[in-house]
Motif scaffolding. Structure first.
Motif, short mmCIF file in Angstrom:
data_model
loop_
_atom_site.label_atom_id
_atom_site.label_comp_id
_atom_site.label_asym_id
_atom_site.label_seq_id
_atom_site.Cartn_x
_atom_site.Cartn_y
_atom_site.Cartn_z
N VAL A 1 0.92 -1.13 -0.09
CA VAL A 1 0.04 -0.02 -0.20
C VAL A 1 0.86 1.26 0.11
O VAL A 1 2.12 1.06 0.37
N GLN A 2 0.23 2.23 -0.33
CA GLN A 2 0.95 3.74 -0.49
C GLN A 2 0.65 4.45 0.52
O GLN A 2 -0.94 4.66 0.56
N GLU A 3 1.22 5.12 1.37
CA GLU A 3 1.15 6.19 2.38
C GLU A 3 1.62 7.69 2.11
O GLU A 3 2.75 7.64 1.59
N GLN A 4 0.63 8.66 2.17
CA GLN A 4 1.34 9.85 1.90
C GLN A 4 1.53 10.62 3.12
O GLN A 4 0.25 10.73 4.02
N VAL A 5 2.58 11.29 3.59
CA VAL A 5 2.75 11.70 4.77
C VAL A 5 3.26 13.20 4.60
O VAL A 5 3.76 13.79 3.77
N GLY A 6 2.37 14.29 5.25
CA GLY A 6 2.40 15.87 5.09
C GLY A 6 1.70 16.27 6.19
O GLY A 6 0.81 15.68 6.86
N LEU A 7 1.77 17.61 6.27
CA LEU A 7 0.81 18.27 6.97
C LEU A 7 -0.47 18.51 6.69
O LEU A 7 -0.82 18.21 5.30
N THR B 1 9.30 1.81 2.85
CA THR B 1 10.46 2.26 2.21
C THR B 1 9.91 3.72 1.64
O THR B 1 8.82 3.92 1.22
N ARG B 2 10.51 4.84 2.07
CA ARG B 2 10.40 6.00 1.30
C ARG B 2 10.64 6.23 -0.02
O ARG B 2 11.75 5.83 -0.41
N VAL B 3 9.68 6.70 -1.04
CA VAL B 3 10.03 6.84 -2.47
C VAL B 3 9.65 8.26 -2.79
O VAL B 3 9.05 9.16 -1.84
N ASP B 4 10.11 8.66 -3.92
CA ASP B 4 10.01 10.14 -4.09
C ASP B 4 8.58 10.12 -5.13
O ASP B 4 8.00 8.94 -5.16
N THR B 5 8.35 11.34 -5.76
CA THR B 5 6.98 10.93 -6.68
C THR B 5 7.41 10.19 -7.79
O THR B 5 6.51 9.54 -8.15
N ILE B 6 8.62 10.18 -8.25
CA ILE B 6 8.70 9.42 -9.56
C ILE B 6 8.62 8.02 -9.21
O ILE B 6 8.06 7.17 -9.58
N GLY B 7 9.26 7.43 -7.94
CA GLY B 7 9.41 6.33 -7.46
C GLY B 7 7.95 5.51 -7.30
O GLY B 7 7.48 4.61 -7.40
N GLY C 1 -3.98 19.31 5.09
CA GLY C 1 -4.35 20.40 4.17
C GLY C 1 -3.16 20.74 3.19
O GLY C 1 -3.58 21.68 2.17
N ALA C 2 -2.00 20.22 3.28
CA ALA C 2 -0.94 20.61 2.32
C ALA C 2 -1.13 19.95 0.80
O ALA C 2 -1.98 19.02 0.87
N GLU C 3 -1.06 20.75 0.01
CA GLU C 3 -1.22 20.51 -1.55
C GLU C 3 -0.41 19.21 -1.87
O GLU C 3 -0.96 18.16 -2.72
N ASP C 4 0.67 19.11 -1.49
CA ASP C 4 1.55 17.88 -1.83
C ASP C 4 2.12 17.15 -0.48
O ASP C 4 2.49 17.90 0.35
N PRO C 5 2.25 16.05 -0.37
CA PRO C 5 2.76 15.18 0.59
C PRO C 5 4.07 15.70 0.68
O PRO C 5 5.02 15.72 -0.28
N GLU C 6 4.70 15.59 2.19
CA GLU C 6 6.18 15.75 2.27
C GLU C 6 6.90 14.51 1.73
O GLU C 6 8.01 14.73 1.19
N HIS C 7 6.46 13.36 1.97
CA HIS C 7 7.05 12.24 1.24
C HIS C 7 5.97 11.12 1.14
O HIS C 7 4.91 10.93 1.83
#
Length: 506
Positions: A421-427, A448-454, A429-435
């Motif tokens: 599964v994919q989890e998006q972590v960030g503040l 494992t943490r991946v970037d947007t491309i990964g 209301g933020a438009e984009d996740p921090e990671h």
């Protein structure tokens, strides 16, 4: 070493007696499922901690199953006449499974604990009285030759072992025979060794009572009982890995200095493996001042073997000493003797500059590769047993990555592993996740943490498009240079494949 202070064991030369006893036990539902149903989860779990009071309370009745629990698990004498209605008592007395407590009652000579096999088999693990749970801790004052039953370490090793069909398997340091029992399911020939002759006797009883063909049982330390020309497809060992001053207890203390027993075991396993064969061990290792523990373990890996070493737990030297002093019941004895033994343990660690002790799993795979792969990692997080297939797949992926350079990797097709599964972590209301985190819900349960491309690459992998074409599409979507993207992404793909997030598709 002598076991003269321990009670005599049942005869291991009476297979017909074991078969009749087995039939009687099964007829009374003296099985893992039957125990759980009778005792209920709390009392059943308490037995696994060697706490017998809840089970005694539940088995006050007179059913055949209650009688067998009291007799074989709780070491209570039972009426001879009543036992004769459930068991072939005369045969059991003659062959030594039972003995007379007095004129009217009989008692068991060994612990017999039902154990459910991985495919629903009804097995029985034999051990010395009061020792059905391996490593349960503090069961009186243990004789050095005592043989324990199944504990957490035993079941851990059984769970991580690769279970492919093989011609030959070696259970080194067999104890009560649980690993040999598992190996018999998928190995044509099973050899089991132990330095303790009492353990070999009990292993024979375990196999016979479980209805499993006898193993080739050999007495001796480490690989000493193995002939020079013998090699195996699978080697497993839950060795006496405890790092201790001296070797008081055969079932846990290796008798070599520091972690030398585990080191020697691992180093000598390589030449005993057939090509493609696995050797899997539980082990303790020292964390030495001024030395990287991972480098220490890498130095153990024999030539021609890939290795995957996982540190599951680390204890400081005081915690470690206390754990094993309690295991032997020393905390219940003379306080002065306890302090002296504790001091001796700390003196030993201080002399060796040991700051902590690690515990974990070591898996070798004989690959013959000129450039073997050695992975040493710390993973204290929960995992999903059994892990045997996860271990096998890990080494299969290593072979794949070794055979594919970056260009071949970009031509290959991949599929996102199931249960990822994919989890998006960030503040909020933020438009984009921090990671972005990819997480496995099976096996090792890695994250494992991946970037947007990964993340985008993994999400598209369904086996239909090559990795290169997926990257080209992502480059076009994001306005990236496709050549630069192809250059920098293979390392991330390799990591995702190595850790099992992506699987080669065909």
């Amino acid at each position: 070493m002598s076991d003269a202070s321990l009670p005599p064991l049942p005869s291991s030369d009476r297979p017909e007696a074991a078969a009749r006893l087995r039939d009687a036990l099964l007829g009374a539902s003296f099985t893992a499922d039957g125990l759980l149903e009778l005792l209920g989860a709390p009392a059943y779990a308490a037995l696994a901690r060697s706490e017998t009071v809840p089970a005694l309370r539940v088995t006050r009745g007179d059913t055949p199953l209650e009688l067998l629990v009291r007799l074989f698990l709780l070491q209570q004498p039972v009426a001879h006449a009543r036992a004769a209605e459930v068991l072939p008592v005369d045969v059991c007395l003659e062959s030594g499974w039972l003995e007379r407590a007095d004129a009217d009652r009989v008692t068991a000579t060994v612990d017999v604990r039902p154990f459910g096999g991985p495919a629903g088999e009804d097995w029985f693990i034999v051990s010395d009285l009061g020792c059905a749970v391996g490593g349960a801790g503090g069961i009186g004052s243990r004789d050095e030759a005592v043989v324990l039953g199944v504990g957490g370490a035993s079941t851990t090793l059984a769970g991580i072992t690769v279970r492919t069909s093989v011609a030959s398997a070696l259970d080194l340091g067999t104890g009560s025979g649980i690993q040999a029992l598992h190996a018999a399911r998928h190995a044509t020939r099973v050899t089991a060794t132990d330095v303790n002759p009492r353990a070999l006797h009990i292993t024979a009883l375990t196999l016979a009572l479980s209805g499993v063909p006898a193993a080739d049982l050999r007495e001796g330390s480490l690989f000493t009982p193995v002939r020079d020309d013998e090699t195996y497809d699978l080697i497993v060992s839950n060795p006496p890995f405890v790092i201790s001053p001296g070797a008081r207890l055969t079932y846990r203390d290796g008798g070599m200095g520091g972690d030398d027993l585990c080191r020697v075991l691992v180093q000598e396993a390589g030449e005993r493996l057939n090509e493609g064969g696995f050797a899997q061990f539980l082990a303790n290792w020292q964390h030495v001042e001024g030395e990287d523990w991972q480098d220490r373990l890498r130095s153990w890996v024999p030539r021609g073997c890939d290795a995957w070493i996982v540190q599951r737990e680390v204890q400081d030297i005081t915690q470690y000493a206390e754990l094993w002093l309690r295991d032997a019941g020393d905390h219940r004895g003379d306080p002065a003797a306890y302090r002296a033994r504790y001091d001796a343990w700390l003196d030993e660690f201080e002399a060796r500059k040991v700051t902590a002790v690690g515990f974990g799993w070591i898996t070798l795979r004989k690959s013959g590769s000129a450039v073997p792969s050695v992975t040493v990692e710390e993973w204290p997080h929960p995992v999903e047993q059994p892990l045997g297939e996860t271990v096998r797949a890990h080494f299969e992926r290593l072979d794949y990555l070794r055979a594919h350079d970056d260009a071949a990797l970009l031509e290959a097709h991949f599929r996102l592993a199931s249960e990822v599964v994919q989890e998006q972590v960030g503040l909020p209301g933020a438009e984009d996740p921090e990671h972005v985190v990819l997480r496995q819900n099976r096996g090792m349960r890695r994250a494992t943490r991946v970037d947007t491309i990964g993340a985008g690459f993994a999400g598209v992998c369904d086996g239909t498009m090559s990795a290169g074409r997926i990257l080209d599409a992502i480059a076009q979507l994001l306005g990236e240079d496709p050549v630069l993207l192809r250059d920098r992404t293979p390392s991330q793909i390799r990591l995702l494949v190595e850790q099992g997030f992506l699987e080669p598709a065909g």
